[in-house]
Design a protein around this motif. Sequence first.
Motif, mmCIF file in Angstrom:
data_model
loop_
_atom_site.group_PDB
_atom_site.id
_atom_site.type_symbol
_atom_site.label_atom_id
_atom_site.label_comp_id
_atom_site.label_asym_id
_atom_site.label_seq_id
_atom_site.Cartn_x
_atom_site.Cartn_y
_atom_site.Cartn_z
ATOM 1 N N ALA A 134 -60.775 63.277 17.901
ATOM 2 C CA ALA A 134 -61.911 62.450 17.495
ATOM 3 C C ALA A 134 -61.494 61.198 19.018
ATOM 4 C CB ALA A 134 -62.249 61.000 16.817
ATOM 5 N N LEU A 135 -62.185 60.764 20.205
ATOM 6 C CA LEU A 135 -61.497 59.801 20.729
ATOM 7 C C LEU A 135 -61.899 58.391 20.783
ATOM 8 C CD1 LEU A 135 -63.732 61.266 24.477
ATOM 9 C CD2 LEU A 135 -60.826 62.052 22.550
ATOM 10 N N ALA A 136 -61.162 57.154 21.055
ATOM 11 C CA ALA A 136 -61.392 56.093 20.710
ATOM 12 C C ALA A 136 -62.735 55.642 22.609
ATOM 13 C CB ALA A 136 -60.394 54.877 20.906
ATOM 14 N N GLY A 137 -62.947 53.915 21.917
ATOM 15 C CA GLY A 137 -63.680 53.461 21.963
ATOM 16 C C GLY A 137 -63.429 52.639 23.242
ATOM 17 N N GLY A 138 -63.759 51.921 23.719
ATOM 18 C CA GLY A 138 -62.961 49.863 23.871
ATOM 19 C C GLY A 138 -62.999 50.498 25.354
ATOM 20 N N SER A 139 -61.960 49.285 25.983
ATOM 21 C CA SER A 139 -61.197 50.170 27.008
ATOM 22 C C SER A 139 -59.534 50.360 27.447
ATOM 23 C CB SER A 139 -61.409 48.193 28.047
ATOM 24 O OG SER A 139 -60.581 47.294 27.190
ATOM 25 N N THR A 140 -59.135 50.247 26.469
ATOM 26 C CA THR A 140 -57.755 50.715 26.570
ATOM 27 C C THR A 140 -57.031 52.414 27.123
ATOM 28 O OG1 THR A 140 -57.413 49.211 25.423
ATOM 29 C CG2 THR A 140 -54.992 50.444 25.426
ATOM 30 N N PRO A 141 -58.402 52.754 26.114
ATOM 31 C CA PRO A 141 -58.284 54.780 26.349
ATOM 32 C C PRO A 141 -58.861 54.974 27.815
ATOM 33 C CG PRO A 141 -59.906 54.533 24.770
ATOM 34 C CD PRO A 141 -59.264 52.700 24.943
ATOM 35 N N ARG A 142 -59.177 54.505 28.483
ATOM 36 C CA ARG A 142 -60.448 54.665 29.610
ATOM 37 C C ARG A 142 -58.811 55.498 29.858
ATOM 38 N NH1 ARG A 142 -64.310 52.493 31.711
ATOM 39 N NH2 ARG A 142 -64.409 50.652 31.586
ATOM 40 N N ARG A 143 -57.869 54.770 30.932
ATOM 41 C CA ARG A 143 -57.245 55.014 31.895
ATOM 42 C C ARG A 143 -56.129 56.611 31.526
ATOM 43 N NH1 ARG A 143 -55.521 56.713 35.743
ATOM 44 N NH2 ARG A 143 -53.519 56.419 37.247
ATOM 45 N N THR A 144 -56.781 56.711 29.949
ATOM 46 C CA THR A 144 -56.057 58.131 29.547
ATOM 47 C C THR A 144 -56.828 59.127 29.572
ATOM 48 O OG1 THR A 144 -54.440 57.155 27.431
ATOM 49 C CG2 THR A 144 -55.199 59.391 26.675
ATOM 50 N N TYR A 145 -58.091 58.581 29.859
ATOM 51 C CA TYR A 145 -59.261 60.043 29.380
ATOM 52 C C TYR A 145 -59.136 60.204 31.128
ATOM 53 C CZ TYR A 145 -60.746 58.149 24.981
ATOM 54 O OH TYR A 145 -60.485 57.916 24.014
ATOM 55 N N GLN A 146 -58.911 59.555 32.027
ATOM 56 C CA GLN A 146 -58.949 58.959 33.400
ATOM 57 C C GLN A 146 -57.714 59.904 33.810
ATOM 58 O OE1 GLN A 146 -58.574 55.648 35.016
ATOM 59 N NE2 GLN A 146 -60.759 55.386 35.129
ATOM 60 N N LEU A 147 -56.350 59.673 33.676
ATOM 61 C CA LEU A 147 -55.091 60.621 33.409
ATOM 62 C C LEU A 147 -55.612 62.353 33.199
ATOM 63 C CD1 LEU A 147 -52.834 58.945 32.207
ATOM 64 C CD2 LEU A 147 -53.096 59.476 34.325
ATOM 65 N N LEU A 148 -56.285 62.305 31.689
ATOM 66 C CA LEU A 148 -56.359 63.559 32.070
ATOM 67 C C LEU A 148 -57.869 64.486 32.376
ATOM 68 C CD1 LEU A 148 -57.125 63.541 27.485
ATOM 69 C CD2 LEU A 148 -55.266 63.857 28.986
ATOM 70 N N ALA A 149 -58.492 64.346 32.869
ATOM 71 C CA ALA A 149 -59.163 64.860 34.248
ATOM 72 C C ALA A 149 -58.461 65.003 36.153
ATOM 73 C CB ALA A 149 -60.182 63.902 34.152
ATOM 74 N N SER A 150 -57.435 63.928 35.345
ATOM 75 C CA SER A 150 -56.483 64.210 36.938
ATOM 76 C C SER A 150 -56.149 65.394 37.469
ATOM 77 C CB SER A 150 -55.387 62.800 37.132
ATOM 78 O OG SER A 150 -54.786 63.661 35.962
ATOM 79 N N GLU A 151 -55.124 65.537 38.538
ATOM 80 C CA GLU A 151 -54.895 66.784 38.979
ATOM 81 C C GLU A 151 -53.833 66.755 38.355
ATOM 82 O OE1 GLU A 151 -57.849 68.231 40.794
ATOM 83 O OE2 GLU A 151 -56.470 69.468 41.225
ATOM 84 N N GLU A 152 -53.455 66.287 37.723
ATOM 85 C CA GLU A 152 -52.111 66.219 37.120
ATOM 86 C C GLU A 152 -52.206 66.954 36.108
ATOM 87 O OE1 GLU A 152 -47.936 63.734 35.839
ATOM 88 O OE2 GLU A 152 -49.803 62.133 37.241
ATOM 89 N N TYR A 153 -53.490 66.887 35.341
ATOM 90 C CA TYR A 153 -53.672 67.074 33.843
ATOM 91 C C TYR A 153 -54.149 68.411 33.485
ATOM 92 C CZ TYR A 153 -50.280 63.514 31.988
ATOM 93 O OH TYR A 153 -49.766 62.814 31.659
ATOM 94 N N ARG A 154 -55.288 68.079 34.009
ATOM 95 C CA ARG A 154 -56.498 68.897 33.950
ATOM 96 C C ARG A 154 -56.035 70.577 34.000
ATOM 97 N NH1 ARG A 154 -61.058 67.873 37.419
ATOM 98 N NH2 ARG A 154 -61.295 69.912 37.100
ATOM 99 N N ASN A 155 -55.154 70.842 34.362
ATOM 100 C CA ASN A 155 -55.426 72.429 34.538
ATOM 101 C C ASN A 155 -54.429 72.516 33.210
ATOM 102 O OD1 ASN A 155 -56.367 72.682 36.428
ATOM 103 N ND2 ASN A 155 -54.649 72.489 37.624
ATOM 104 N N ARG A 156 -53.927 71.809 32.281
ATOM 105 C CA ARG A 156 -52.852 71.811 31.468
ATOM 106 C C ARG A 156 -53.431 72.355 30.602
ATOM 107 N NH1 ARG A 156 -48.539 66.898 31.468
ATOM 108 N NH2 ARG A 156 -48.165 67.168 34.016
ATOM 109 N N LEU A 157 -55.317 73.155 29.587
ATOM 110 C CA LEU A 157 -55.790 73.085 28.916
ATOM 111 C C LEU A 157 -56.586 74.060 28.601
ATOM 112 C CD1 LEU A 157 -56.211 70.067 26.609
ATOM 113 C CD2 LEU A 157 -54.830 72.171 26.137
ATOM 114 N N PRO A 158 -56.985 75.302 28.436
ATOM 115 C CA PRO A 158 -58.226 75.464 28.184
ATOM 116 C C PRO A 158 -59.319 75.068 27.669
ATOM 117 C CG PRO A 158 -56.075 76.976 26.234
ATOM 118 C CD PRO A 158 -57.089 75.130 26.973
ATOM 119 N N TRP A 159 -60.306 73.892 28.439
ATOM 120 C CA TRP A 159 -60.734 72.843 27.875
ATOM 121 C C TRP A 159 -62.611 73.756 27.208
ATOM 122 C CZ3 TRP A 159 -59.646 68.567 27.471
ATOM 123 C CH2 TRP A 159 -58.167 67.918 28.145
ATOM 124 N N SER A 160 -62.159 75.040 27.063
ATOM 125 C CA SER A 160 -63.197 75.567 26.896
ATOM 126 C C SER A 160 -63.298 75.948 24.847
ATOM 127 C CB SER A 160 -63.586 76.813 27.538
ATOM 128 O OG SER A 160 -62.677 77.580 26.949
#
Length: 247
Positions: free
Chosen positions: A44-70
């Motif tokens: 369950a994702l949090a809203g507001g402004s603080t978690p935005r950077r975490t979400y950006q990181l998870l979609a970044s080259e550094e993190y995106r290949n670490r999970l089977p997103w399906s």
Amino acid sequence: MAATDSARDIRILETAEEVARAAADYFIETADKSISAQGRFSVALAGGSTPRRTYQLLASEEYRNRLPWSKVHIFFGDERSVPATHADSNYRMAEEAMISRLPIPEPNVHRIIGDGDAVANASLYEGELKAFFDGAIWPRLNLVLLGMGDDGHTASLFPGTEALNETRAWVVANWVEKLKTYRITLTAPAINHAANIVFLVAGAGKAERLAEVLKGAHNPRQLPSQLIQPVSGSLVLLVDKAAAARL
Ligand code: 6PG
């Protein structure tokens, strides 16, 4: 370098960026374990402004290949009474920062409908959660991300509001008088049955309230973040130095 309060897992990090990174790492680790054990990961994702950077990181080259997103199922802790295209929409924030940039199957994105009849939307969302956690008395999300408002609210559990008394529903439409609006939110019991709960708290503006929540008298009607106590799971607080200034 993180300093940890052993009794409650409060991890104090130098900056908001380090908080975001620690949250991204925690997300990946918890997802990995859940997918190995259960074949899927529910968050369950949090809203507001603080978690935005975490979400950006998870979609970044550094993190995106670490999970089977399906195998990842995205839920939301709360939503504002606005359309998904609105600037205040928690869904829109997460969609722009992460969901649209990752190969997450559309059926795996469980959005809270914000616009229209809030009570009906809350019951719709509860139905969706109950279908996902087929037959369970309470949902056991693998991970719930939370923020904390400078009034001590979390998700959309605001001080002095009706939702704080909820002991049966998983999701409610909560009237917030000071905002003159309904918010749709997971209830405290639904959050507290999660396997892992993580608070992300950053910025000097949160220091006073965070100290009250963690060290002050137990007064969840005025400090709803105090309601968050896992039934049989873990609770981690990722806090930057500025927000931890009074701890
Ligand atoms: C929301 C959130 C809410 C948020 C806090 C902190 O919909 O607003 O779910 O609980 O986490 O208000 O917000 P900031 O991160 O913007 O300080």
